[in-house]
Design a protein around this motif. Structure first.
Motif, PDB file in Angstrom:
ATOM      1  N   THR A   1      45.019  46.324  38.299  1.00 31.25           N
ATOM      2  CA  THR A   1      44.106  46.380  39.427  1.00 31.25           C
ATOM      3  C   THR A   1      44.949  46.059  40.654  1.00 31.25           C
ATOM      4  O   THR A   1      45.549  44.987  40.721  1.00 31.25           O
ATOM      5  CB  THR A   1      42.952  45.373  39.265  1.00 31.25           C
ATOM      6  N   THR A   2      45.031  46.988  41.593  1.00 29.91           N
ATOM      7  CA  THR A   2      45.966  46.807  42.698  1.00 29.91           C
ATOM      8  C   THR A   2      45.266  46.924  44.043  1.00 29.91           C
ATOM      9  O   THR A   2      44.272  47.635  44.200  1.00 29.91           O
ATOM     10  CB  THR A   2      47.120  47.831  42.635  1.00 29.91           C
ATOM     11  N   TYR A   3      45.841  46.221  45.028  1.00 33.12           N
ATOM     12  CA  TYR A   3      45.339  46.219  46.402  1.00 33.12           C
ATOM     13  C   TYR A   3      46.501  46.515  47.345  1.00 33.12           C
ATOM     14  O   TYR A   3      47.634  46.072  47.108  1.00 33.12           O
ATOM     15  CB  TYR A   3      44.734  44.862  46.759  1.00 33.12           C
ATOM     16  N   VAL A   4      46.194  47.249  48.409  1.00 31.12           N
ATOM     17  CA  VAL A   4      47.184  47.526  49.440  1.00 31.12           C
ATOM     18  C   VAL A   4      46.613  47.082  50.784  1.00 31.12           C
ATOM     19  O   VAL A   4      45.397  47.063  50.984  1.00 31.12           O
ATOM     20  CB  VAL A   4      47.567  49.020  49.501  1.00 31.12           C
ATOM     21  N   ARG A   5      47.493  46.725  51.697  1.00 27.29           N
ATOM     22  CA  ARG A   5      47.060  46.275  53.007  1.00 27.29           C
ATOM     23  C   ARG A   5      46.559  47.456  53.828  1.00 27.29           C
ATOM     24  O   ARG A   5      47.261  48.464  53.984  1.00 27.29           O
ATOM     25  CB  ARG A   5      48.205  45.570  53.723  1.00 27.29           C
ATOM     26  N   GLY A   6      45.326  47.350  54.320  1.00 28.89           N
ATOM     27  CA  GLY A   6      44.719  48.418  55.109  1.00 28.89           C
ATOM     28  C   GLY A   6      45.036  48.294  56.587  1.00 28.89           C
ATOM     29  O   GLY A   6      45.776  47.411  57.025  1.00 28.89           O
ATOM     30  N   GLY A   7      44.438  49.202  57.363  1.00 27.92           N
ATOM     31  CA  GLY A   7      44.718  49.235  58.792  1.00 27.92           C
ATOM     32  C   GLY A   7      44.274  47.998  59.530  1.00 27.92           C
ATOM     33  O   GLY A   7      44.815  47.672  60.587  1.00 27.92           O
ATOM     34  N   ASP A   8      43.266  47.298  58.982  1.00 27.84           N
ATOM     35  CA  ASP A   8      42.799  46.077  59.653  1.00 27.84           C
ATOM     36  C   ASP A   8      43.446  44.828  59.067  1.00 27.84           C
ATOM     37  O   ASP A   8      42.984  43.716  59.299  1.00 27.84           O
ATOM     38  CB  ASP A   8      41.281  45.975  59.562  1.00 27.84           C
ATOM     39  N   GLU A   9      44.525  45.051  58.281  1.00 19.03           N
ATOM     40  CA  GLU A   9      45.307  43.967  57.679  1.00 19.03           C
ATOM     41  C   GLU A   9      44.640  43.349  56.453  1.00 19.03           C
ATOM     42  O   GLU A   9      45.218  42.474  55.814  1.00 19.03           O
ATOM     43  CB  GLU A   9      45.630  42.851  58.699  1.00 19.03           C
ATOM     44  N   SER A  10      43.427  43.754  56.092  1.00 19.26           N
ATOM     45  CA  SER A  10      42.809  43.245  54.867  1.00 19.26           C
ATOM     46  C   SER A  10      43.300  44.060  53.671  1.00 19.26           C
ATOM     47  O   SER A  10      43.788  45.194  53.817  1.00 19.26           O
ATOM     48  CB  SER A  10      41.287  43.309  54.954  1.00 19.26           C
ATOM     49  N   LEU A  11      43.182  43.485  52.477  1.00 20.40           N
ATOM     50  CA  LEU A  11      43.587  44.181  51.265  1.00 20.40           C
ATOM     51  C   LEU A  11      42.455  45.086  50.781  1.00 20.40           C
ATOM     52  O   LEU A  11      41.304  44.667  50.681  1.00 20.40           O
ATOM     53  CB  LEU A  11      43.967  43.180  50.172  1.00 20.40           C
ATOM     54  N   VAL A  12      42.802  46.332  50.458  1.00 18.23           N
ATOM     55  CA  VAL A  12      41.849  47.341  50.017  1.00 18.23           C
ATOM     56  C   VAL A  12      42.200  47.746  48.583  1.00 18.23           C
ATOM     57  O   VAL A  12      43.374  47.967  48.272  1.00 18.23           O
ATOM     58  CB  VAL A  12      41.894  48.577  50.941  1.00 18.23           C
ATOM     59  N   ILE A  13      41.205  47.844  47.719  1.00 21.66           N
ATOM     60  CA  ILE A  13      41.480  48.178  46.325  1.00 21.66           C
ATOM     61  C   ILE A  13      42.023  49.597  46.217  1.00 21.66           C
ATOM     62  O   ILE A  13      41.555  50.524  46.893  1.00 21.66           O
ATOM     63  CB  ILE A  13      40.215  47.983  45.450  1.00 21.66           C
ATOM     64  N   ASP A  14      43.043  49.755  45.388  1.00 15.50           N
ATOM     65  CA  ASP A  14      43.744  51.025  45.239  1.00 15.50           C
ATOM     66  C   ASP A  14      43.628  51.543  43.809  1.00 15.50           C
ATOM     67  O   ASP A  14      43.269  52.688  43.583  1.00 15.50           O
ATOM     68  CB  ASP A  14      45.211  50.838  45.633  1.00 15.50           C
ATOM     69  N   ARG A  15      43.957  50.690  42.843  1.00 18.59           N
ATOM     70  CA  ARG A  15      43.778  51.040  41.427  1.00 18.59           C
ATOM     71  C   ARG A  15      42.822  50.036  40.800  1.00 18.59           C
ATOM     72  O   ARG A  15      42.917  48.843  41.038  1.00 18.59           O
ATOM     73  CB  ARG A  15      45.109  51.022  40.674  1.00 18.59           C
ATOM     74  N   ASP A  16      41.930  50.541  39.958  1.00 16.08           N
ATOM     75  CA  ASP A  16      40.874  49.712  39.393  1.00 16.08           C
ATOM     76  C   ASP A  16      40.917  49.817  37.871  1.00 16.08           C
ATOM     77  O   ASP A  16      40.619  50.881  37.316  1.00 16.08           O
ATOM     78  CB  ASP A  16      39.527  50.201  39.952  1.00 16.08           C
ATOM     79  N   ASN A  17      41.337  48.712  37.200  1.00 19.82           N
ATOM     80  CA  ASN A  17      41.365  48.707  35.731  1.00 19.82           C
ATOM     81  C   ASN A  17      42.129  49.930  35.217  1.00 19.82           C
ATOM     82  O   ASN A  17      41.673  50.646  34.339  1.00 19.82           O
ATOM     83  CB  ASN A  17      39.932  48.686  35.195  1.00 19.82           C
ATOM     84  N   TRP A  18      43.311  50.129  35.722  1.00 18.59           N
ATOM     85  CA  TRP A  18      44.086  51.367  35.570  1.00 18.59           C
ATOM     86  C   TRP A  18      44.949  51.297  34.315  1.00 18.59           C
ATOM     87  O   TRP A  18      45.759  50.376  34.149  1.00 18.59           O
ATOM     88  CB  TRP A  18      44.952  51.532  36.816  1.00 18.59           C
TER      89      TRP A  18
END
Length: 260
Positions: free
Chosen positions: A221-238
């Motif tokens: 399960t992965t998160y990347v930093r979005g444009g507003d600096e918050s972490l956005v989910i990228d991969r979910d139970n992958w």
């Protein structure tokens, strides 16, 4: 295979908002011998799980070793692999991390952090649902009344206790690994709690996530930093790395623990 769901927009609550790593990867450990024992006990009229080791000493199963190795082979192909790897000190998690690093050919040390450990069950350790009802009926009723999010077994932890640990770890990551890609190797409940924090969930949504969305062993399960600096989910139970290597995907709950 990537989720489009939005991550949290974190609130400052009057304080400075803590920044996160540029990417945060959450990896559940591979199938353990405890998972196998729990699966064997399912449907049987038993009160305890047949596991000799302490929970922190339970190793991976042979299939779990294959899963961790498959994940590592996929990491070898990543253009931007993790730069920091931190694991629960429990044997099944450390094995997963070390096997993956070895298969990936990464020149990285696996750091250990006790805050990533499994939720502690105290007196309910090693008991099945039947065992809890038989040996601790008052505690079983208390758990039903409070719900598992807030129930703290004697000598153990509630889910919110685990959340306090993860809040502390999140602060440490912000101080020490702000602009790094960080991989945390840990356990099912811990990953649910990370989602609770990062996606600003409440108790019902966190419990629904755990109930309706069981985490596969060695899933990412992965998160990347979005444009507003918050972490956005990228991969979910992958689980694509396991599927690509034709390795069986399993969703056994962690053990030895009473049902969640």
């Amino acid at each position: 295979m990537r989720s489009s769901r939005l991550g949290s927009r974190r609130r400052g609550y009057g304080f400075a908002v803590v920044s996160d790593p540029v990417e945060l990867w959450l990896l559940r450990h591979g199938q353990s011998q405890g998972n196998v024992a729990r699966d064997a006990a399912r449907g049987r009229d038993v009160e305890t799980l047949d596991i000799a080791e302490r929970d922190m000493d339970v190793p991976l199963s042979p299939l779990g070793i294959e899963q961790a190795t498959a994940l590592g082979k996929w990491l070898r192909t990543c253009a931007a692999p993790p730069e920091v790897i931190i694991s629960s000190p429990y044997r099944r998690a450390m094995q997963t991390a070390e096997l993956a690093v070895q298969a990936a050919g990464l020149d990285l040390r696996v750091h250990s952090d006790e805050r990533l450990r499994e939720r502690e069950l105290g007196v309910l350790d090693l008991l099945t649902s039947r065992g809890v009802e038989s040996r601790y009926p008052t505690e079983a009723e208390r758990r039903r009344r409070l719900g598992k999010f807030y129930h703290r077994p004697p000598g153990g932890e509630s889910w919110v206790d685990v959340a306090l640990r993860m809040r502390s770890l999140r602060d440490s990551l912000a101080r020490e690994h702000l602009d790094k890609r960080v991989l945390l190797v840990t356990h099912e409940v811990v990953i649910v709690i990370w989602r609770y924090l990062l996606e600003d969930l409440d108790e019902p949504r966190a419990l629904a996530l755990a109930r309706d969305h069981p985490l596969a062993n060695c899933s990412l399960t992965t998160y990347v930093r979005g444009g507003d600096e918050s972490l956005v989910i990228d991969r979910d139970n992958w689980t694509v790395p396991l599927e690509a290597s034709a390795v069986e995907v399993t969703e056994d709950h962690d053990a030895p623990v009473a049902p969640r």
